[in-house]
Design an enzyme around this catalytic site. Sequence first.
Site, short mmCIF file in Angstrom:
data_model
loop_
_atom_site.label_atom_id
_atom_site.label_comp_id
_atom_site.label_asym_id
_atom_site.label_seq_id
_atom_site.Cartn_x
_atom_site.Cartn_y
_atom_site.Cartn_z
N LYS A 267 0.81 -1.23 0.00
CA LYS A 267 0.00 0.00 0.00
C LYS A 267 0.84 1.28 0.00
CE LYS A 267 -3.45 -1.06 -0.53
NZ LYS A 267 -3.88 -1.76 -1.77
N HIS B 256 6.89 -7.64 -2.04
CA HIS B 256 6.57 -6.97 -0.78
C HIS B 256 7.40 -7.56 0.36
CE1 HIS B 256 3.25 -4.63 -2.23
NE2 HIS B 256 2.41 -5.62 -2.39
N SER C 196 -4.62 2.93 4.20
CA SER C 196 -4.80 2.25 2.92
C SER C 196 -4.91 0.74 3.14
CB SER C 196 -3.63 2.60 1.99
OG SER C 196 -3.83 2.05 0.72
S1 PPS Z 1 -0.70 -3.02 -3.13
O1 PPS Z 1 -1.98 -3.69 -2.89
O2 PPS Z 1 0.27 -3.28 -2.06
O3 PPS Z 1 -0.15 -3.32 -4.45
O4 PPS Z 1 -1.05 -1.47 -3.04
P1 PPS Z 1 -0.15 -0.28 -3.61
O5 PPS Z 1 -0.30 -0.21 -5.05
O6 PPS Z 1 1.22 -0.36 -3.06
O7 PPS Z 1 -0.82 0.98 -2.93
C1 PPS Z 1 -2.13 1.40 -3.23
C2 PPS Z 1 -2.19 2.88 -2.89
O8 PPS Z 1 -1.57 3.64 -3.95
C3 PPS Z 1 -2.50 4.58 -4.47
N1 PPS Z 1 -2.26 4.84 -5.89
C4 PPS Z 1 -2.00 6.07 -6.37
N2 PPS Z 1 -1.85 7.24 -5.75
C5 PPS Z 1 -1.60 8.33 -6.53
N3 PPS Z 1 -1.50 8.29 -7.89
C6 PPS Z 1 -1.64 7.12 -8.55
N4 PPS Z 1 -1.54 7.09 -9.88
C7 PPS Z 1 -1.90 5.93 -7.78
N5 PPS Z 1 -2.10 4.61 -8.08
C8 PPS Z 1 -2.31 3.98 -6.93
C9 PPS Z 1 -3.84 3.92 -4.21
O9 PPS Z 1 -4.90 4.82 -4.29
C10 PPS Z 1 -3.64 3.35 -2.81
O10 PPS Z 1 -3.64 4.37 -1.80
P2 PPS Z 1 -4.97 4.79 -0.98
O11 PPS Z 1 -4.47 5.69 0.12
O12 PPS Z 1 -5.60 3.54 -0.47
O13 PPS Z 1 -5.81 5.54 -1.95
#
Ligand code: PPS
Length: 308
Positions: free
Chosen positions: A36, A108, A138
């Site tokens: 996340k 991860h 998240s």
């Molecule tokens: S996972 O399940 O571990 O693969 O999740 P991960 O991709 O690491 O994290 C998900 C969070 O990243 C946010 N996210 C983004 N934020 C900004 N811009 C872009 N383009 C973007 N893409 C993914 C996503 O919304 C999750 O954060 P939260 O706070 O839940 O919104």
Amino acid sequence: MVDSETIKNAGFSIDIDLVKKFEVREDDIFLITYPKSGTTWMKEIVPLVLNGGDVAAVNALPPDVRAPYLEFVLSAEDPILKELLTNFGVPGGFDIDTQQSPRVIVSHLRDDFLPTQFAEKRPKVIYVARNPKDVAVSTFHFVQKELPAINKKAYDGFSDFLPDFMNARNGIHTVVYDGSTWPSHVLTWWKRRHEPNVCFVTFEDMKKDLPGNIRIISEFLGVKLSDDVIQRIAEHCSFDKMKQNPVSLKSDYCVNVLKVDPSLESPFVRKGQVGGWKSVFSEADNETFDKMYREWMKDSDFEPQFEL
Ligand code: PPS
């Protein structure tokens, strides 16, 4: 060091022996994150940097095929993992060993779970860190969505979840492995940030300046890109664009496993904010968190950005 053969989390087991024995190539590119923290975002950016900004080619492959999770594909005999990978669009029998170089591989896993060949082969590592309060929120959202699918009792709100998150215990999430706390993951890579094969970036810096961070990543990978191409990649990887892209949202997984409408509730592209934790943490949560956080950080000079 790890002495068990498997590590457990909510839902399935990872065969750590297979991960440890994985044959690393010198030109592999590993994207390593605490869950996340920006994995989905970086999985979109890096393939585009490598292919010179060809959006159509990247969209043609599911994120988990263009950048497979090492620990998932190596343990794909586990029935729960097999189903998860199927819904991520990863074909049965996916063979990471025969993938063409340069491979983009996601993990991860904490540093001490990674392949032993890391020390000798020194593959490139792009590490994305995010402030732990937003990571906690998240993760909570993801866990709430995932719990029915993995048949685990739901938490009674965020305050009930937070201690398990901080201690990484009770199999809180399918990819937060028991014992892998935020500091045990992030601070190790922060210490290694100056090594020539390591590029340490933060979610918050990417929010502040996405083109600038794409430039940092392209230079690290040795790919020359024009300003126009960087701009095109930044546009495609903006939150709003990714929020409308069923490939980035992992729509099949959302519909089939989480049973949610991906365009509204994909936990992979949800809110994408810095500082969203402020409307979720109670005062008591914040006090509990800050007390433990001070302990975590007492020997580190890393300063996560909790707001912009
Ligand atoms: S996972 O399940 O571990 O693969 O999740 P991960 O991709 O690491 O994290 C998900 C969070 O990243 C946010 N996210 C983004 N934020 C900004 N811009 C872009 N383009 C973007 N893409 C993914 C996503 O919304 C999750 O954060 P939260 O706070 O839940 O919104």
